[in-house]
Design an enzyme around this catalytic site. Structure first.
Site, PDB file in Angstrom:
ATOM      1  CG  HIS A 286      -0.153  -0.055   2.534  1.00 29.93           C
ATOM      2  ND1 HIS A 286       0.539  -1.165   2.922  1.00 29.93           N
ATOM      3  CD2 HIS A 286       0.024   0.862   3.513  1.00 29.93           C
ATOM      4  CE1 HIS A 286       1.111  -0.942   4.095  1.00 29.93           C
ATOM      5  NE2 HIS A 286       0.818   0.277   4.476  1.00 29.93           N
ATOM      6  CB  CYS A 287       3.879   2.268   1.413  1.00 29.10           C
ATOM      7  SG  CYS A 287       2.958   2.513   2.945  1.00 29.10           S
ATOM      8  CB  ILE A 288       6.911   0.694  -2.263  1.00 27.35           C
ATOM      9  CG1 ILE A 288       7.562   0.618  -0.874  1.00 27.35           C
ATOM     10  CG2 ILE A 288       7.991   0.920  -3.320  1.00 27.35           C
ATOM     11  CD1 ILE A 288       8.546  -0.512  -0.730  1.00 27.35           C
TER      12      ILE A 288
END
Length: 444
Positions: A286-288
């Site tokens: 969900h971030c990178i």
């Protein structure tokens, strides 16, 4: 009510009896901290606030999440059952936002995704902000934890909240503190991961920093909300760029006949100036794959391309295609027709030993193989069902037997369950996720 759920909603029938949207709030107990969005990032914050002694309530439209929290069963793997049990008297959840008016601190932890074109979608964040606006009162501290590009908090968030008639920095306090939750990390949790805090004004910074100092060991205060917003994106862009570097490096090593894993281990012996990153099938979570795109988009609006992040995104997105090509080459070298070949994918989550499949590279890899006519089977101890662009994959029912009979086994994520003894039984093994000691192994 204008609130966004932290994960896709489920039917009321799936919620536990006696909980969900009809749960009755105990008005006799004053709630000090509200956490809007109790998913992967919000629930750890809610638990930390309760552990610090704050009466805490989570707010979410997802009835299942609310029900699970209220019965002490963690709906996400960033919080344990023991943690929920320890704060059962101080933490509960609801779908009714009316209690927000009674809180001293309101933290917003809803998703900030991108659309199919990589454009930031602030819809969930703005929806949650409007919910807070509708219940805002003087002297409350509002903290945004959702990842976003610099200028969001002191821009559209502030403007939306001030539609209440209250002025940020004067009537209420506004701050930004990016979440730093790392699912599956056994070493760093909420308490020992430094918290970055930026405020709209000096008093806003002081209030927010004071709140977090009761929850975690170290707080780093930035000049404003914009530096705190940018720090979160820099953290994940750093990882995106370095993963792209090592993924592209792995392709070159493969072409040159160089063992990329041995090379990385050798470079990692340098005690300064080098941090080892490991290649794989791609980058997920969900971030990178998401956060850098927020700054790419915002920089483009200013006519400033963020070339490094853009190129890194392209390299990492291309990895499943390259691994699929490796699958075809490996099968061909062993005289196995691609169409109809049985390929077993081990681990379809985005990282080892978590149950999260968001943006998992396994989906793109499986789609490439299915498009080539491959019979794709998957196994994952954390996932019961998995689909690739609308096509359901057949799950493995007998893992040792499927490893032994598959034409090729691909290790997508190195879960602890996939020990070398199991992998040694594979007819052919492609292990982009790490070195494995079997004669049939093919590495990046």
């Amino acid at each position: 009510m204008d609130l966004i759920a932290s994960v896709p909603p489920v039917s009321a029938a799936s919620a536990a009896p006696g909980y969900g949207p009809t749960a009755v709030l105990d008005r006799a107990r004053t709630t000090e901290v509200a956490v809007v969005g109790i998913g992967y990032a919000g629930l750890p914050l809610a638990v930390a606030a309760a552990e610090a002694g704050h009466r805490t309530r989570g707010l979410d439209l997802n009835e299942f999440l609310v029900a699970q929290v209220n019965i002490g069963s963690p709906p996400v793997d960033t919080v344990t059952e023991a943690q929920l049990a320890a704060v059962s008297g101080l933490l509960d959840a609801t779908t009714d936002p009316a209690f927000l008016r009674d809180c001293s601190v309101i933290a917003v932890c809803v998703p900030t995704p991108v659309d199919a074109h990589g454009v930031p979608d602030l819809g969930p964040l703005l929806s949650a902000t409007r919910t807070v606006r509708d219940h805002l009162r003087p002297d409350q501290l509002v903290i945004i934890e959702s990842t976003t590009y610099p200028g969001t908090t002191d821009g559209v968030i502030r403007e939306t909240l001030e539609e209440s008639g209250l002025v940020a920095g004067e009537d209420f306090y506004l701050a930004f503190s990016p979440e730093r939750v790392d699912p599956g990390n056994q070493r760093f949790g909420f308490h020992n991961t430094p918290k970055v805090v930026g405020g709209l004004t000096a008093e806003c910074r002081a209030r927010a920093a004071g709140f977090y100092r009761k929850l975690t060991e170290q707080v780093h205060v930035t000049r404003s909300t914009r530096e705190a917003e940018a720090a979160k994106i820099l953290e994940n862009t750093y990882r995106q760029v370095n993963l792209a570097l090592v993924n592209e490096f792995a392709q070159i090593c493969h072409r040159l006949g160089v063992d990329v894993w041995d090379t990385i281990d050798a470079a990692a012996t340098k005690p300064f100036g080098f941090t080892p990153f490991r290649p794989g099938v791609g980058v997920g979570g969900h971030c990178i794959p998401v956060d850098p795109l927020y700054l790419v988009h915002r920089a483009a609006q200013e006519g400033l391309p963020f070339r490094m992040a853009e190129q890194a995104q392209r390299i990492n997105d291309s990895m499943p295609v390259w691994v699929a090509a490796r699958v075809r080459d490996l099968l061909a070298r062993h005289g196995i027709a691609i169409r109809g070949a049985r390929v077993l994918l081990l681990g379809v989550t985005y990282k080892p030993d978590v149950a999260d499949v968001r943006h998992s590279p396994a989906e793109s890899l499986a789609a490439e193989l299915l498009g080539a006519g491959v019979d794709v089977v998957f196994h994952d101890p954390y996932v019961d069902a998995f689909s690739a662009r609308g096509r359901e994959l057949r799950p493995s029912r007998d893992l040792p037997a499927d490893v032994a009979t598959a034409d090729l086994t691909v290790v997508v994520q190195r879960h602890r369950a996939y020990q070398d003894e199991l992998l040694a039984g594979a007819r052919l093994l492609l292990d982009p996720s790490g070195p494995a000691a079997t004669a049939g192994t093919s590495r990046p």
